[in-house]
Design an enzyme around this catalytic site. Structure first.
Site, PDB file in Angstrom:
ATOM      1  N   ARG A  44       0.844  -1.195   0.000  1.00 50.45           N
ATOM      2  CA  ARG A  44       0.000   0.000   0.000  1.00 50.45           C
ATOM      3  C   ARG A  44       0.885   1.252   0.000  1.00 50.45           C
ATOM      4  O   ARG A  44       1.422   1.639   1.038  1.00 50.45           O
ATOM      5  CB  ARG A  44      -0.919   0.024   1.220  1.00 50.45           C
ATOM      6  CG  ARG A  44      -1.962  -1.075   1.249  1.00 50.45           C
ATOM      7  CD  ARG A  44      -2.859  -0.878   2.455  1.00 50.45           C
ATOM      8  NE  ARG A  44      -3.896  -1.907   2.520  1.00 50.45           N
ATOM      9  CZ  ARG A  44      -4.832  -1.944   3.466  1.00 50.45           C
ATOM     10  NH1 ARG A  44      -4.830  -1.015   4.423  1.00 50.45           N
ATOM     11  NH2 ARG A  44      -5.742  -2.895   3.469  1.00 50.45           N
TER      12      ARG A  44
ATOM     13  N   ASP B  16       1.878   5.169  -0.011  1.00 54.20           N
ATOM     14  CA  ASP B  16       1.304   6.351   0.625  1.00 54.20           C
ATOM     15  C   ASP B  16       0.927   7.398  -0.415  1.00 54.20           C
ATOM     16  O   ASP B  16       1.306   7.305  -1.590  1.00 54.20           O
ATOM     17  CB  ASP B  16       2.307   6.964   1.616  1.00 54.20           C
ATOM     18  CG  ASP B  16       2.583   6.058   2.803  1.00 54.20           C
ATOM     19  OD1 ASP B  16       1.705   5.235   3.132  1.00 54.20           O
ATOM     20  OD2 ASP B  16       3.683   6.169   3.392  1.00 54.20           O
TER      21      ASP B  16
ATOM     22  N   ARG C 199      11.138   6.376   3.234  1.00 51.68           N
ATOM     23  CA  ARG C 199      11.340   7.829   3.271  1.00 51.68           C
ATOM     24  C   ARG C 199      12.126   8.246   4.503  1.00 51.68           C
ATOM     25  O   ARG C 199      12.893   9.217   4.461  1.00 51.68           O
ATOM     26  CB  ARG C 199       9.993   8.534   3.211  1.00 51.68           C
ATOM     27  CG  ARG C 199       9.290   8.350   1.858  1.00 51.68           C
ATOM     28  CD  ARG C 199       7.818   8.680   1.950  1.00 51.68           C
ATOM     29  NE  ARG C 199       7.611  10.013   2.484  1.00 51.68           N
ATOM     30  CZ  ARG C 199       6.472  10.404   3.070  1.00 51.68           C
ATOM     31  NH1 ARG C 199       5.465   9.548   3.205  1.00 51.68           N
ATOM     32  NH2 ARG C 199       6.359  11.636   3.518  1.00 51.68           N
TER      33      ARG C 199
END
Length: 269
Positions: free
Chosen positions: A52, A54, A203
């Site tokens: 999934r 973001d 990230r």
């Protein structure tokens, strides 16, 4: 019923991530809607994705699966890609649709997910045509220092310092590849591959390593955070637009699909 694997690419800029959300434009929402337009309401079921992504994160190698009645697949197999191309908006494409064994699970059968993060330290910023998938970094970056920082993150660890923790979910992950290369055009690309990732993990890892690459932190700093058991507030989380899911790997042997899915479920759930 037949299980169908869909390979999907998208520009995540205008999507609120993958998962369906009320009153939000999401990849799963748009894809599911158009699949039902073609196949009929309620006909495709069990839309399941490998990872999934973001909001703002892109994909060139996303994988998902749906289950279809045999007759629906037989009627649409040869035309499904073209029909989806005619209905889907320009920022999402289904690049392949193929029947797979029933044991295939896009999420739990996956051996690895591989991401790329693009950064430019050019003084003028990102090229206009790449501004949606390339982070502009204001300080000069040293690739040698970036790779030195990456070495301390390889292997299986508890990455709690780099994750948004979810209740009853593990933050242990195994990173098999993490490396930086400066391309011919000057853009620096981080490749990060692991068995799976938790929310915001890539990230956060990139943000920590960039702090080393521009000289503000020492190369051993990112690795030292692996001793922490909670999210590290001093780790910068870089923007989502530089991140792209580029590949998901699965066992070549059909008999290993169910075995891998069972093992992953025990670990993740």
């Amino acid at each position: 019923m037949v299980r169908v694997r869909l390979d999907v690419a998208y520009d995540g800029t205008d999507f609120s991530g993958w998962a369906v959300q009320p009153d939000r434009r999401t990849v799963a929402g748009v894809l599911g809607f158009e699949l039902e337009r073609i196949l009929g309401a309620g006909v495709p079921t069990g839309l399941t994705v490998a990872g999934r992504t973001d909001a703002g994160v892109h994909a060139t190698g996303q994988v998902c699966h749906v289950d279809l009645p045999d007759e629906a697949w037989a009627a649409r197999e040869s035309t499904l890609l073209r029909r989806l191309a005619g209905l889907l908006p320009g920022d999402i494409r289904v690049t392949r649709a193929v029947a797979v064994p029933a044991a295939f699970d896009a999420r739990f059968s996956a051996l690895f997910r591989r991401y790329a993060y693009r950064v430019t330290d050019a003084p003028y910023g990102a090229e206009p045509l790449r501004r949606r998938d390339t982070l502009a970094w204001a300080r000069p970056l040293d690739v040698t220092r970036l790779n030195a920082a990456a070495q301390g993150l390889l292997g299986e660890h508890d990455f709690a310092a780099f994750c948004k923790r979810k209740e009853h979910a593990t933050t242990k992950r195994a990173i098999s590849i993490i490396e930086w290369q400066r391309q011919d055009d000057g853009v620096i690309v981080a490749t990060v591959q692991a068995d799976a990732f938790c929310q915001a993990m890539v990230r956060s890892l990139v943000g920590a390593m960039l702090s080393v690459g521009d000289g503000r932190r020492e190369p051993d700093w990112p690795g030292s955070l692996l001793t922490r058991t909670a999210r590290a507030d001093d780790v910068p989380v870089v923007g989502p637009h530089g991140l792209t899911l580029v590949a998901v790997g699965y066992p070549d042997d059909e008999s290993a699909l169910a075995e891998r899915a069972d093992a992953t479920r025990r670990l993740r759930v």
